[in-house]
Write a protein that holds these residues in place. Structure first.
Motif, PDB file in Angstrom:
ATOM      1  N   ALA A 138       0.827  -1.196   0.000  1.00 39.60           N
ATOM      2  CA  ALA A 138       0.000   0.000   0.000  1.00 39.60           C
ATOM      3  C   ALA A 138       0.867   1.255   0.000  1.00 39.60           C
ATOM      4  N   SER A 150      -0.056   5.322  -6.954  1.00 37.86           N
ATOM      5  CA  SER A 150      -0.052   4.046  -7.664  1.00 37.86           C
ATOM      6  C   SER A 150       1.350   3.658  -8.115  1.00 37.86           C
ATOM      7  N   SER A 196       3.120   2.145  -5.165  1.00 38.62           N
ATOM      8  CA  SER A 196       2.678   0.766  -4.925  1.00 38.62           C
ATOM      9  C   SER A 196       3.316  -0.179  -5.937  1.00 38.62           C
ATOM     10  N   ALA A 240       5.722  -3.385  -5.217  1.00 38.33           N
ATOM     11  CA  ALA A 240       5.471  -4.696  -5.819  1.00 38.33           C
ATOM     12  C   ALA A 240       6.712  -5.201  -6.542  1.00 38.33           C
ATOM     13  N   LEU A 271      -2.617  -5.435  -1.598  1.00 37.59           N
ATOM     14  CA  LEU A 271      -2.743  -4.037  -1.982  1.00 37.59           C
ATOM     15  C   LEU A 271      -4.098  -3.455  -1.610  1.00 37.59           C
ATOM     16  N   TYR A 323      -5.038  -0.725  -9.400  1.00 40.67           N
ATOM     17  CA  TYR A 323      -4.699  -2.147  -9.375  1.00 40.67           C
ATOM     18  C   TYR A 323      -4.028  -2.588 -10.682  1.00 40.67           C
ATOM     19  N   ALA A 367      -0.258  -1.807 -10.399  1.00 36.07           N
ATOM     20  CA  ALA A 367       0.498  -2.765  -9.593  1.00 36.07           C
ATOM     21  C   ALA A 367       0.616  -4.109 -10.295  1.00 36.07           C
ATOM     22  N   VAL A 420      -1.525 -10.215  -7.280  1.00 39.86           N
ATOM     23  CA  VAL A 420      -1.996  -9.157  -6.385  1.00 39.86           C
ATOM     24  C   VAL A 420      -3.266  -9.610  -5.672  1.00 39.86           C
TER      25      VAL A 420
END
Length: 302
Positions: free
Chosen positions: A88, A92, A95, A99, A112, A129, A132, A139
């Motif tokens: 988190a 974005s 994140s 990742a 996430l 999303y 990521a 995820v």
């Protein structure tokens, strides 16, 4: 191999413990104690760990500390696939970078939250999303509408899964009715128990994993409870659940980090202090957690 069993093809299944993070008295990270704790959890029936979640106080860590926590967990787990770091962040792109760090460390999946600095609309959530997921590591979405003010509804989860952005959801809303709607709208999306005090209800509703808090203090008992629950063995699961529920409900309260760390202290685990702005429990809350923990210890939970 059952659908609820951890395996390297779906390493987000089974019991993944959202680990607390031990700090020394000067509030520096005690990586040696953390490594020992990760190894101990796996040795006592848990399948893997989730570092850098809310329970791990990731918001208080520097970037260097946060990255080292992931590396420590991977080394201690013995298999990076057993590690699902929280990634988190406010942006974005950040994140996505977390990742990437998890993938480079050899982790099997990441957890996430949706954007949480403002009440993001579905278009923004899907883009978040997607960004990521570009990394290629699986995820797991985390639905916590209380803290994020963004609700990953069954319909939105189905869209995220249809986008190819998520493989599973940690469901923390507490609304167990959603389990059935998620299964209807996105049957291939794995449902993971996200709050300890609805474990039995979500297990009965088809959950295939548990991102768990209280196994930090009582891993063996919690592992027995989870495995009986997902197997439909209510004769075993229900008495265990009732015995532990006075503790499990603290996982869903504002003071969950301090509560679980206090229970760990009482159970002989490396709980210890929290970083500010969290402060130690006092008064009736401290007494309630202490009483419930001491009762669990007296009843043989471990």
């Amino acid at each position: 191999m059952t659908a609820t069993t951890w395996n390297t093809d779906r390493p987000w299944r089974g019991i993944m413990v959202a680990t607390t993070l031990p700090f020394r008295e000067d509030l520096t990270v005690d990586h040696d104690a953390y490594a020992e704790h990760v190894a101990w959890l796996i040795a006592n029936g848990c399948d893997g760990v989730v570092p850098n979640g809310s329970l791990g106080e990731y918001q208080t860590l520097t970037d260097a500390e946060r990255a080292q926590v992931v590396r420590t967990a991977v080394d201690a787990a013995g298999d990076g696939a057993r590690v699902m770091p929280g990634v988190a962040a406010y942006g974005s792109a950040e994140s996505r970078r977390w990742a990437e760090q998890a993938a480079e460390a050899g982790c099997g999946s990441v957890l996430l939250l949706p954007p949480n600095t403002y009440r993001a609309d579905p278009t923004a959530v899907r883009a978040h999303y997607t960004e990521a997921a570009r990394v290629g590591i699986p995820v797991v979405a985390y639905n916590n509408p209380f803290d994020t003010k963004v609700d990953l509804t069954p319909d939105l989860l189905a869209r995220l899964h249809g986008d190819g952005s998520i493989v599973a959801v940690k469901e923390f809303s507490g609304d167990v009715r959603r389990a059935y709607e998620i299964a209807e709208l996105a049957p291939e999306l794995d449902l993971l128990i996200g709050a300890d005090d609805v474990l039995l209800e979500l297990a009965v509703a088809g959950a295939v994993g548990w991102i768990a808090g209280y196994p930090n203090a009582f891993p063996a008992s919690c592992a027995e409870l989870y495995r009986a629950a997902v197997a439909g063995d209510l004769t075993t699961a229900l008495p265990l659940y009732m015995s532990l529920h006075s503790l499990l409900r603290w996982d869903s309260k504002t003071e969950f980090v301090q509560s679980i760390k206090l229970s760990m202290d009482i159970a002989g685990r490396p709980g210890g202090p929290t970083r500010p702005p969290r402060h130690p429990l006092t008064g009736t809350i401290e007494a309630a957690v202490r009483t419930a923990t001491e009762k669990a210890v007296a009843n043989g939970h471990h």
